[in-house]
Design a protein around this motif. Sequence first.
Motif, PDB file in Angstrom:
ATOM      1  N   ALA A  62      -5.392  57.760  54.836  1.00 45.26           N
ATOM      2  CA  ALA A  62      -4.140  58.166  54.198  1.00 45.26           C
ATOM      3  C   ALA A  62      -3.061  57.149  54.514  1.00 45.26           C
ATOM      4  N   VAL A  63      -2.158  56.945  53.559  1.00 47.83           N
ATOM      5  CA  VAL A  63      -1.033  56.028  53.752  1.00 47.83           C
ATOM      6  C   VAL A  63       0.255  56.739  53.358  1.00 47.83           C
ATOM      7  N   ASP A  64       1.362  56.214  53.847  1.00 44.33           N
ATOM      8  CA  ASP A  64       2.668  56.825  53.632  1.00 44.33           C
ATOM      9  C   ASP A  64       3.115  56.638  52.183  1.00 44.33           C
ATOM     10  N   ARG A  65       3.314  57.730  51.485  1.00 41.37           N
ATOM     11  CA  ARG A  65       3.714  57.673  50.079  1.00 41.37           C
ATOM     12  C   ARG A  65       5.146  57.176  49.907  1.00 41.37           C
ATOM     13  N   HIS A  66       5.904  57.109  51.004  1.00 44.47           N
ATOM     14  CA  HIS A  66       7.285  56.632  50.942  1.00 44.47           C
ATOM     15  C   HIS A  66       7.408  55.168  51.359  1.00 44.47           C
ATOM     16  N   HIS A  67       6.285  54.513  51.621  1.00 37.62           N
ATOM     17  CA  HIS A  67       6.290  53.141  52.136  1.00 37.62           C
ATOM     18  C   HIS A  67       5.760  52.208  51.046  1.00 37.62           C
ATOM     19  N   PRO A  68       6.646  51.522  50.314  1.00 32.69           N
ATOM     20  CA  PRO A  68       6.200  50.693  49.182  1.00 32.69           C
ATOM     21  C   PRO A  68       5.152  49.651  49.554  1.00 32.69           C
ATOM     22  N   ALA A  69       5.309  49.003  50.715  1.00 33.13           N
ATOM     23  CA  ALA A  69       4.348  47.965  51.101  1.00 33.13           C
ATOM     24  C   ALA A  69       2.964  48.559  51.334  1.00 33.13           C
ATOM     25  N   ALA A  70       2.918  49.748  51.963  1.00 35.36           N
ATOM     26  CA  ALA A  70       1.632  50.395  52.223  1.00 35.36           C
ATOM     27  C   ALA A  70       0.955  50.802  50.913  1.00 35.36           C
ATOM     28  N   ILE A  71       1.748  51.291  49.966  1.00 37.62           N
ATOM     29  CA  ILE A  71       1.193  51.660  48.658  1.00 37.62           C
ATOM     30  C   ILE A  71       0.651  50.420  47.953  1.00 37.62           C
ATOM     31  N   TRP A  72       1.434  49.347  47.967  1.00 37.41           N
ATOM     32  CA  TRP A  72       1.019  48.099  47.319  1.00 37.41           C
ATOM     33  C   TRP A  72      -0.298  47.592  47.909  1.00 37.41           C
ATOM     34  N   GLN A  73      -0.402  47.600  49.235  1.00 39.09           N
ATOM     35  CA  GLN A  73      -1.624  47.122  49.884  1.00 39.09           C
ATOM     36  C   GLN A  73      -2.821  48.005  49.541  1.00 39.09           C
ATOM     37  N   SER A  74      -2.598  49.317  49.476  1.00 44.24           N
ATOM     38  CA  SER A  74      -3.693  50.230  49.126  1.00 44.24           C
ATOM     39  C   SER A  74      -4.193  49.970  47.712  1.00 44.24           C
ATOM     40  N   LEU A  75      -3.259  49.761  46.786  1.00 42.29           N
ATOM     41  CA  LEU A  75      -3.657  49.486  45.406  1.00 42.29           C
ATOM     42  C   LEU A  75      -4.335  48.125  45.285  1.00 42.29           C
ATOM     43  N   ALA A  76      -3.901  47.164  46.097  1.00 44.44           N
ATOM     44  CA  ALA A  76      -4.512  45.836  46.050  1.00 44.44           C
ATOM     45  C   ALA A  76      -5.979  45.878  46.471  1.00 44.44           C
ATOM     46  N   LYS A  77      -6.329  46.839  47.335  1.00 41.67           N
ATOM     47  CA  LYS A  77      -7.707  46.968  47.821  1.00 41.67           C
ATOM     48  C   LYS A  77      -8.502  48.019  47.052  1.00 41.67           C
ATOM     49  N   ALA A  78      -7.851  48.690  46.104  1.00 45.54           N
ATOM     50  CA  ALA A  78      -8.475  49.839  45.444  1.00 45.54           C
ATOM     51  C   ALA A  78      -9.401  49.417  44.311  1.00 45.54           C
ATOM     52  N   ASP A  79     -10.306  50.345  43.973  1.00 49.06           N
ATOM     53  CA  ASP A  79     -11.172  50.180  42.805  1.00 49.06           C
ATOM     54  C   ASP A  79     -10.751  51.098  41.661  1.00 49.06           C
TER      55      ASP A  79
END
Length: 389
Positions: A62-79
């Motif tokens: 899980a990542v912080d939904r209020h943290h733009p950098a964390a969201i960006w990194q998750s999407l960068a690694k996502a399928d």
Amino acid sequence: MFNLVLAGYFGFGNAGDEALLAGLLSGINKAVAAGSLTGCRIRPVVLSAKPEETRKLHGVAAVDRHHPAAIWQSLAKADAFWLAGGGLLQQATSRRSIYYYLGLLALAQAHALPTCLFAQGVGPLKTSGAAVLLRILLPRCCGIWVRDDLSRRVLLEVFGERHRRGPQIQVTGDPAFLLPPAMEGGEEEREKAPGERIAAGGSRWVVACRSWREEQGWSGRLAAGLAEAAKTGGAALQLLAMQPEQDLPFNRQLAAALQDRGAQVHLLPPPPDFRRVIMHIAGADLVIAMRLHALIMAAGAGVPAVAVSYDPKVDALAKDLAIPLVSIGALKAAEGDHLLSAVICRAEAEERSGGGTATARKEMAARLQKQVAADLVEALAVCGVRKKE
């Protein structure tokens, strides 16, 4: 490894949305274990308001939904990316939250990810900007599954003829239907009430309501109707907070009003998680609820229920599962309290007489469970996970 990013109203302490997420994760795991999907392991990554709590409760990344950098990194690694269940695309509770979720969808599509709406509630929409974004973003999705026919009609109205350009809009059920109908200990819940035992032979009715607009116009009649029905049926009322931060203040006021009217009432302590909520509901003799997922849990457990509707999503579920319903609008009327009492007493009497309405709803819930499980496999397939032939 297939990284699937899931966005929803997770990590806010709402037992219904946490049950939805648990059902979704359970459905994914069961599909993989059953061999319905082949070729890879699925790793869900949940966007959460409290990621550490989500990790502990659900055992997922899980990542912080209020943290733009964390969201960006998750999407960068996502399928793939999903708007995963709940009423995310509506403007009844907030006019702004829809833009957060559509922003996530746009960001995922900018990453060239397969995107999907799964078990989404849509509408009402109150701004033209939201409709414009839906028309732009949703045709780019790989799949669209909404949770009721009302949501489908809202999208068809938004799209007009444009819906031909995107994926077919399909109707599924809420992922909470994928959970077991009762957790371990449910029978024990039937035997006791916090603070004192229920009189021998007495019924236990669980009430899961919430604050809503213009409470002075209906909350008093809600209390009067509940008290009248409970005294007629010889029942103790237990007030359950599905989202304690919002529901507890309302429940305290409701408990005081019920006590003033001579009803036997217990204010349940805040449940530690959705599992305790399921146990309370599975052990009840009747559930009276405004909260959507309380009604879903009751149907799954075969517990008779009455809906008090404040939102079209409750109307839609009540229609799908043939749950008797009284609207907030009807409660505001001069005889609203007597109407509510009559509906509750009728539902309870039908169950006592062996009418089998709760059993029939349990069977409907089981059919919805199978449908959601099959649709979940299809949704994963359109996002790139191979199905077993």
